[in-house]
Motif scaffolding. Sequence first.
Motif, PDB file in Angstrom:
ATOM      1  N   SER A  61      37.418  44.567  35.795  1.00  0.00           N
ATOM      2  CA  SER A  61      38.633  44.043  36.271  1.00  0.00           C
ATOM      3  C   SER A  61      39.680  43.139  35.639  1.00  0.00           C
ATOM      4  CB  SER A  61      38.144  43.133  37.512  1.00  0.00           C
ATOM      5  OG  SER A  61      37.588  41.798  37.210  1.00  0.00           O
ATOM      6  N   PRO A  65      46.361  45.912  31.875  1.00  0.00           N
ATOM      7  CA  PRO A  65      46.974  47.187  32.522  1.00  0.00           C
ATOM      8  C   PRO A  65      47.090  48.132  31.316  1.00  0.00           C
ATOM      9  CG  PRO A  65      48.120  45.043  32.882  1.00  0.00           C
ATOM     10  CD  PRO A  65      47.087  44.732  31.955  1.00  0.00           C
ATOM     11  N   ASP A  66      47.260  49.433  31.640  1.00  0.00           N
ATOM     12  CA  ASP A  66      47.462  50.736  30.881  1.00  0.00           C
ATOM     13  C   ASP A  66      48.551  51.481  31.590  1.00  0.00           C
ATOM     14  OD1 ASP A  66      45.763  52.003  32.813  1.00  0.00           O
ATOM     15  OD2 ASP A  66      44.183  51.483  31.750  1.00  0.00           O
ATOM     16  N   LYS A  68      47.942  54.420  33.046  1.00  0.00           N
ATOM     17  CA  LYS A  68      47.597  54.831  34.259  1.00  0.00           C
ATOM     18  C   LYS A  68      47.308  53.854  35.364  1.00  0.00           C
ATOM     19  CE  LYS A  68      43.982  58.323  35.843  1.00  0.00           C
ATOM     20  NZ  LYS A  68      42.637  58.982  35.642  1.00  0.00           N
ATOM     21  N   HIS A  69      47.039  52.665  35.087  1.00  0.00           N
ATOM     22  CA  HIS A  69      46.647  51.559  35.926  1.00  0.00           C
ATOM     23  C   HIS A  69      47.660  50.347  35.641  1.00  0.00           C
ATOM     24  CE1 HIS A  69      42.984  53.687  35.711  1.00  0.00           C
ATOM     25  NE2 HIS A  69      43.085  53.718  37.015  1.00  0.00           N
ATOM     26  N   HIS A  73      43.243  46.100  36.747  1.00  0.00           N
ATOM     27  CA  HIS A  73      42.076  46.722  37.178  1.00  0.00           C
ATOM     28  C   HIS A  73      41.525  45.593  38.263  1.00  0.00           C
ATOM     29  CE1 HIS A  73      42.829  48.844  33.526  1.00  0.00           C
ATOM     30  NE2 HIS A  73      42.301  50.142  34.201  1.00  0.00           N
ATOM     31  N   ARG A  75      41.394  45.472  41.312  1.00  0.00           N
ATOM     32  CA  ARG A  75      40.420  45.852  42.445  1.00  0.00           C
ATOM     33  C   ARG A  75      39.098  46.542  42.334  1.00  0.00           C
ATOM     34  NH1 ARG A  75      45.671  49.023  45.203  1.00  0.00           N
ATOM     35  NH2 ARG A  75      46.657  47.140  46.190  1.00  0.00           N
ATOM     36  N   TYR A 243      46.375  43.001  43.998  1.00  0.00           N
ATOM     37  CA  TYR A 243      45.766  44.012  43.017  1.00  0.00           C
ATOM     38  C   TYR A 243      44.390  43.549  42.346  1.00  0.00           C
ATOM     39  CZ  TYR A 243      49.408  47.418  43.485  1.00  0.00           C
ATOM     40  OH  TYR A 243      50.420  48.135  43.965  1.00  0.00           O
TER      41      TYR A 243
END
Length: 374
Positions: A61, A65-66, A68-69, A73, A75, A243
Motif C-alpha cells: 500500500s 504512485p505509477d 497505472k495507479h 496503492h 486501497r 485512496y
Amino acid sequence: MNREKTIIRTSVIGIIANILLVGFKATIGFIAGSISIVMDALNNLTDALSSIITIIGTKLSNKKPDRKHPFGHGRVEYITSTIIAALILFAGGLAIYESITSIVTYFSSGDKTLPEFTIPSLIIIGVAILVKVGVAIFYKIQSKRVHSEALKASGTDALFDAILSTATLVGAIFAYTLGWYVEGYLGIAIGLFIIKSGIDVLRSSFSSIIGERHDSEETKSILADISSVSGVKGAYDLIIHSYGPNKYVGSVHIGVDVGLSAKEIQIIERNIAALMASKYNMFMTVGIYADNVDGKLSKEIRYKIQEFMKNNENILQMHGFFVDEVQKFCNFDLVFSFNEKEPEKRIDEIRNILEEAYPDMTFYIQLDRDYSLS
C-alpha cells in the motif's frame, strides 16, 4: 509517527506472541489428547498468518504512485482486511467442524474417554488467554492511532480467539473437576460467534472498497475552512475520494463575486489547494460559481425556488445560482437527500413552476446528491 513502521512493528509483535502460543497450546493439546486445544493452537497459527498478510499489505500500500495507479496503492489495505476476514471465517468454520467431530467421536466411542488435564496445563491455558487479550487490546489501540483497517481486523480476530480459548479452558476445567464433556458444545457456540465477527469485518472492508461517506465532522471542518478563505462566499458540492487511509482526493465548488478577475480567482483557488494539502493531506480541485443575487429578477426567481424547497424536505440545499438577464437563462443546483426516490420528477416540477412564471427564460437545473452535506 511513521505509520508504516507502526503497523509492521505491531504485526511483528503479534506474530511472535502467536507463534509462542502455538507451541504451548499444541504441546498441551497433544499431551492431554484434547482436540479443542490443538485446534485452538491452529487458530493462533492463522493469526500469525494474518499478521504476515498485514505486513505484506502495508508494504504494497505504500508503493509510490505509477502510471497505472496514479493515486497510489493505499486501497491494498482494504483488500488485506478482506483476506483477514476470510481467515476469521475459516477459523470459525473449522472450530464448528472440529467441535461436531469431537462430539460425534466422544459419544460413538465405547469408553467416552475425556482429555487428561493437569493443573499446570490449565494454568498455562489461562495465561495464554491473558496474553491473547493483551494482543487484541494492543492491536485495537494501534489501529486507532494509525487508522488501519487491517490492524483493526487482526484485533477483532485476536479478541475472539481469546474467547474461544476461554471456552476451551472452561471445557478443560469441567473435564478435570467433574468429568463432564462440554468442550464440543462450547466450540460450536464460539465458532458461530467467530463467523459473525468475520462477516462484520468483511462487511466493513467491502464498504471501504466500495467507497464510504467521509467523516461528517471532518467534512464540516473542511467546508468551514474553505469558506473562511478570503474571497469565498460559500463552499458546496464537496466530494472526497479515499485512496487508502489518510490519502484523499477531493473536489469542491466555491461561490465568488461575479466581478472578480481570473487572476483574483486563481489566487483564491491556490490558497484553498495549499490549505487542503497542508491540513488534510488532500489534493483538492476547485470549481467556481459566480453568484449574482442582487438584481430584482434574481431575487424573484430565488424566492420562488426557496418556497418550493419549503414543501420538499428532501431538497437540502440550493446553490450555484446565476441569472443572465441578457441571454435569458438561469442555472442553479439542487441537493437532494438519498431519501428522495424521484429527484428528476421534483426537478421537473420546479422547472414547470419557473417556466410558467417566466416563459421567456430558460432554466438549467443540476441534480446534486447529498455526498457530504449532512
